[in-house]
Design a protein around this motif. Structure first.
Motif, PDB file in Angstrom:
ATOM      1  N   GLY A   1       0.811  -1.204   0.000  1.00 28.50           N
ATOM      2  CA  GLY A   1       0.000   0.000   0.000  1.00 28.50           C
ATOM      3  C   GLY A   1       0.846   1.256   0.000  1.00 28.50           C
ATOM      4  O   GLY A   1       0.556   2.225  -0.725  1.00 28.50           O
ATOM      5  N   SER A   2       1.923   1.250   0.790  1.00 27.30           N
ATOM      6  CA  SER A   2       2.829   2.406   0.831  1.00 27.30           C
ATOM      7  C   SER A   2       3.514   2.598  -0.511  1.00 27.30           C
ATOM      8  O   SER A   2       3.648   3.724  -1.013  1.00 27.30           O
ATOM      9  N   LEU A   3       3.969   1.486  -1.104  1.00 25.72           N
ATOM     10  CA  LEU A   3       4.654   1.556  -2.397  1.00 25.72           C
ATOM     11  C   LEU A   3       3.715   2.058  -3.483  1.00 25.72           C
ATOM     12  O   LEU A   3       4.109   2.841  -4.355  1.00 25.72           O
ATOM     13  N   SER A   4       2.467   1.611  -3.434  1.00 27.55           N
ATOM     14  CA  SER A   4       1.491   2.033  -4.427  1.00 27.55           C
ATOM     15  C   SER A   4       1.248   3.536  -4.349  1.00 27.55           C
ATOM     16  O   SER A   4       1.166   4.224  -5.383  1.00 27.55           O
ATOM     17  N   ALA A   5       1.143   4.065  -3.134  1.00 29.04           N
ATOM     18  CA  ALA A   5       0.940   5.504  -2.963  1.00 29.04           C
ATOM     19  C   ALA A   5       2.110   6.288  -3.531  1.00 29.04           C
ATOM     20  O   ALA A   5       1.929   7.298  -4.220  1.00 29.04           O
ATOM     21  N   ALA A   6       3.333   5.835  -3.246  1.00 30.36           N
ATOM     22  CA  ALA A   6       4.516   6.513  -3.770  1.00 30.36           C
ATOM     23  C   ALA A   6       4.599   6.390  -5.283  1.00 30.36           C
ATOM     24  O   ALA A   6       4.930   7.355  -5.984  1.00 30.36           O
ATOM     25  N   ALA A   7       4.268   5.211  -5.807  1.00 30.68           N
ATOM     26  CA  ALA A   7       4.331   4.990  -7.253  1.00 30.68           C
ATOM     27  C   ALA A   7       3.364   5.912  -7.987  1.00 30.68           C
ATOM     28  O   ALA A   7       3.659   6.391  -9.086  1.00 30.68           O
ATOM     29  N   GLY A   8       2.197   6.171  -7.387  1.00 30.35           N
ATOM     30  CA  GLY A   8       1.241   7.063  -8.005  1.00 30.35           C
ATOM     31  C   GLY A   8       1.796   8.463  -8.185  1.00 30.35           C
ATOM     32  O   GLY A   8       1.454   9.158  -9.149  1.00 30.35           O
ATOM     33  N   ALA A   9       2.659   8.886  -7.259  1.00 27.66           N
ATOM     34  CA  ALA A   9       3.262  10.215  -7.350  1.00 27.66           C
ATOM     35  C   ALA A   9       4.454  10.236  -8.305  1.00 27.66           C
ATOM     36  O   ALA A   9       4.721  11.253  -8.956  1.00 27.66           O
ATOM     37  N   LEU A  10       5.176   9.129  -8.397  1.00 26.43           N
ATOM     38  CA  LEU A  10       6.413   9.101  -9.186  1.00 26.43           C
ATOM     39  C   LEU A  10       6.220   8.638 -10.621  1.00 26.43           C
ATOM     40  O   LEU A  10       7.074   8.896 -11.479  1.00 26.43           O
ATOM     41  N   ALA A  11       5.118   7.933 -10.908  1.00 31.67           N
ATOM     42  CA  ALA A  11       4.877   7.444 -12.273  1.00 31.67           C
ATOM     43  C   ALA A  11       4.841   8.619 -13.244  1.00 31.67           C
ATOM     44  O   ALA A  11       4.200   9.633 -12.991  1.00 31.67           O
ATOM     45  N   GLY A  12       5.558   8.457 -14.356  1.00 29.75           N
ATOM     46  CA  GLY A  12       5.623   9.516 -15.346  1.00 29.75           C
ATOM     47  C   GLY A  12       6.744  10.508 -15.111  1.00 29.75           C
ATOM     48  O   GLY A  12       6.935  11.434 -15.903  1.00 29.75           O
ATOM     49  N   THR A  13       7.503  10.340 -14.019  1.00 24.56           N
ATOM     50  CA  THR A  13       8.676  11.173 -13.748  1.00 24.56           C
ATOM     51  C   THR A  13       9.925  10.306 -13.883  1.00 24.56           C
ATOM     52  O   THR A  13       9.845   9.097 -14.044  1.00 24.56           O
ATOM     53  N   ASP A  14      11.093  10.935 -13.813  1.00 27.14           N
ATOM     54  CA  ASP A  14      12.353  10.188 -13.853  1.00 27.14           C
ATOM     55  C   ASP A  14      12.852   9.824 -12.458  1.00 27.14           C
ATOM     56  O   ASP A  14      13.927   9.246 -12.313  1.00 27.14           O
ATOM     57  N   MET A  15      12.096  10.181 -11.427  1.00 24.89           N
ATOM     58  CA  MET A  15      12.513   9.909 -10.051  1.00 24.89           C
ATOM     59  C   MET A  15      12.400   8.418  -9.769  1.00 24.89           C
ATOM     60  O   MET A  15      11.320   7.835  -9.895  1.00 24.89           O
ATOM     61  N   PRO A  16      13.497   7.745  -9.398  1.00 19.35           N
ATOM     62  CA  PRO A  16      13.416   6.300  -9.140  1.00 19.35           C
ATOM     63  C   PRO A  16      12.856   5.987  -7.762  1.00 19.35           C
ATOM     64  O   PRO A  16      13.029   6.747  -6.809  1.00 19.35           O
TER      65      PRO A  16
END
Length: 298
Positions: A71-86
């Motif tokens: 759940g934590s990873l999913s929340a972070a992925a939603g913010a980072l998807a489409g950016t170059d931030m790994p």
């Protein structure tokens, strides 16, 4: 700040079933120091929004590392998807499906060595009505299980696995099928079902790989609709756990799709996203976002 950022921001989710945030934070500081990694550690307190913290980190840090569960990873992925931030991953949740499917070690020391190696790869995410998921999303009985599980944990402090088992039995006893309309691949299904499951890439169905995927960059979704209900649903769950589920007899399935819609007479549906629940307006519009997320993984 001159040049590219070199510091890792590490978010430690206090609610991920950890034995205690302080001992974990201390251990992580030791392990990051041992690998000579410049890391800023922050414990995410209850009520703080991981997605907001992730969005604020873009461009300010070399990578965002999440110490927590799916759940934590999913929340972070939603913010980072489409950016170059790994996105780096320290699997400290109950099941860690995303980390396992990426081939990441569950052991903390080895997981930090992966961060130190710094190898990056791009993977897909799924999306429904603008909400990102890294593993799967579902409509039906599983949402009842998740909501009951979380109520038990808040009210009694039960461990997640125990609370989930109790919630599963309760849901089977009371659940009624939903009437849904599914549009996929040029076809329209109108059906009553107890569970619709949408996966980010293709899932296997046999235990112990109930959540296993062979790849995370296929640029596709899969859909499973459970055909049984009542005691047939109970038997299906038991067969699946024992590795005897029949994908053709027990599920209506479509694989290799890039999108679908799920509609209902109701104005909204409760939807599960990587083990968390949200109420979303109908119709639910699903799509794959190929290679939208950069992860630090072998």
């Amino acid at each position: 700040m001159s040049g590219a950022p070199s510091t890792l921001l590490v978010l430690i989710n206090r609610d991920s079933g950890l034995p205690g945030a302080a001992p974990v934070e201390h251990r992580l500081r030791e392990l990051f120091a041992a690998e000579s990694l410049d890391a800023e550690l922050r414990v995410v307190e209850r009520g703080e929004d991981i997605a907001e913290l992730a969005r604020a980190a873009v461009g300010r840090y070399a990578a965002l590392v999440v110490a927590g569960g799916d759940g934590s990873l999913s929340a972070a992925a939603g913010a980072l998807a489409g950016t170059d931030m790994p996105l780096g991953i320290l699997p400290l949740g109950t099941f860690n499906h995303f980390a396992r499917d990426l081939g990441l070690p569950i052991d903390l020391e080895r997981a930090i060595r992966v961060l130190a190696a710094g190898k990056r790869r791009r993977v897909d995410v799924g999306e429904v009505n603008g909400r990102v998921f890294v593993n799967n999303s579902s409509v039906g009985i599983y949402t009842d299980v998740v909501e009951d599980r979380d109520r038990q944990r808040r009210g009694t402090g039960r461990r997640k696995t125990v609370a989930a088992a109790i919630a599963g039995f309760r849901a089977l006893a009371r659940y009624r099928r939903q009437r849904l309309t599914v549009s996929v691949g040029g076809q329209v299904w109108r059906k009553r079902t107890s569970l619709l499951f949408v996966g980010n890439n293709s899932y296997r169905l046999s235990f112990p790989n109930l959540s296993g995927r062979t790849r995370l960059d296929g640029g596709e979704l899969c859909l499973f609709a459970v055909t049984g209900h009542g005691w047939r649903l109970v038997r299906l769950m038991l067969r699946t756990l024992l590795g005897h589920a029949d994908a053709d007899a027990d599920f209506q399935r479509v694989e290799g799709i890039d999108g679908l819609t799920i509609d209902s007479d109701a104005p909204s549906l409760v939807v599960a996203l990587d083990g968390e629940v949200a109420t979303l307006a109908t119709p639910l519009t699903y799509r794959s976002r190929p290679t939208a997320l950069t992860v630090i993984a072998p």
